[in-house]
Design an enzyme around this catalytic site. Sequence first.
Site, short mmCIF file in Angstrom:
data_model
loop_
_atom_site.label_atom_id
_atom_site.label_comp_id
_atom_site.label_asym_id
_atom_site.label_seq_id
_atom_site.Cartn_x
_atom_site.Cartn_y
_atom_site.Cartn_z
N SER A 87 95.58 56.78 -45.78
CA SER A 87 96.47 56.49 -45.39
C SER A 87 97.33 55.85 -46.61
CB SER A 87 97.69 55.21 -44.53
OG SER A 87 96.63 53.87 -45.46
N LYS A 117 102.97 51.57 -52.03
CA LYS A 117 102.06 52.49 -51.02
C LYS A 117 103.32 51.54 -49.72
CE LYS A 117 99.15 52.93 -47.40
NZ LYS A 117 97.56 52.31 -46.73
N SER A 168 91.65 54.48 -46.92
CA SER A 168 92.85 54.34 -47.69
C SER A 168 93.24 54.40 -48.37
CB SER A 168 94.01 53.77 -46.42
OG SER A 168 93.46 53.35 -45.06
#
Length: 409
Positions: free
Chosen positions: A142, A87, A166
């Site tokens: 996210s 990520k 997220s």
Amino acid sequence: MVEIASAVRAGTVRAVDVVAEALERIERADPVLCAFTEVWAEEALRRAGEVDALVAAGPPRSSGPGGGGGPGARAWLPLAGVPVAVKGRHGVRAAVPLLAAGGVVVGATAVPGPGTAWQTWGLGARGRTVNPWRADRTPGGSSAGAAVAVAAGLVPLATGSDGAGSVRIPAAWCGVVGLKVTNGRLPSRDRTGLAAPGVLARTAADAAAWWRAVSPPTTVDADASAADTPPTTGVDMPPSLPLTAVWSPDLGFARPDPEPVALARAAVDRLVDAGAVRLVRPQAPPLLLDPAPAWLALRTPGADPAGLADAHRVRAENGRRLARLFAGAELLLTPTAPTAPHGHEGPGDVYSTALTWAFNVSGHPALSLPAGFGTDGCPAGLQLVAPHGREALLLAAAGAAGKPSGRKG
């Protein structure tokens, strides 16, 4: 993913070939999906060659025959040759245990762009990140690109972080497994203590392999209270099934749409039919205080003292209520998100975090499991929550549910 690592360790496939195929898939699909911000092809192939050299040299003598080492030992190179996405461009810092396990990082996944007013969005190098099931819908965030990369079969495993949902929300909206670990169990750059590392994977078995690679030696959070942390037998000894579970459609405060609730409840029934869980009736229904004001106060720099005091009151009270619940059940089951994936224009008036961020405030581990598809053609998720330090419960129940549907894309 587990099968890839086994084949690489056995020498029936080469890590270099596995990684090259993943890079080809990314090159072919990412112009549409926009799941990646950076792809590190040259470095990934170099690293894959190193894994092949390690396999050719054989396991260290202490690992025992076949990379074993006796009951409870962790396998040698358990992620051998597995392509991994991380990520964000700095996510490789958290991937050190995966590299040590033989994983190969191929690139950084999309996260919300600068100035984005909401986190259920993603911006890749080639543009807006799209949901692989419907391009006009968001994948969630996210950890947006991470979920898309796994759901579309670009990589079998992607790391994430979860500060309010997220990992779990994009897992639900892209139809993959998403695990948030107990807050504080693994290193996190989040100074508020609300965020915890996590993973997105196609199966519970793959998520479990990630957990074995990154987890600390013990499986109980040192800061967890004895009241809601039953003794554990370790990550390599799964708990007995069925696990006792309590169902809540709304945690006592949220107002989810009917369809995500229905899909999650149907997934609960499948878990019951599979022998994974046994529903029990609590003495009182799960009624948590709405964590939204508390989360916002804890997350806001310079929040006023009164707001912080109230946040700590909510955290403590919800902690007590969850401790009482987990004294009589091993799992809490809820929908993951209160709505279907929204369009790229924004989420509207409903917080997509409504059912997830309570467990960032409380610190409990939670997992989103694919729960089926809505009438819009997009996936939904079932959220499983366990006592602090009991990730093994989540993975055991999810593993008994079987594999998700076939690869998209």
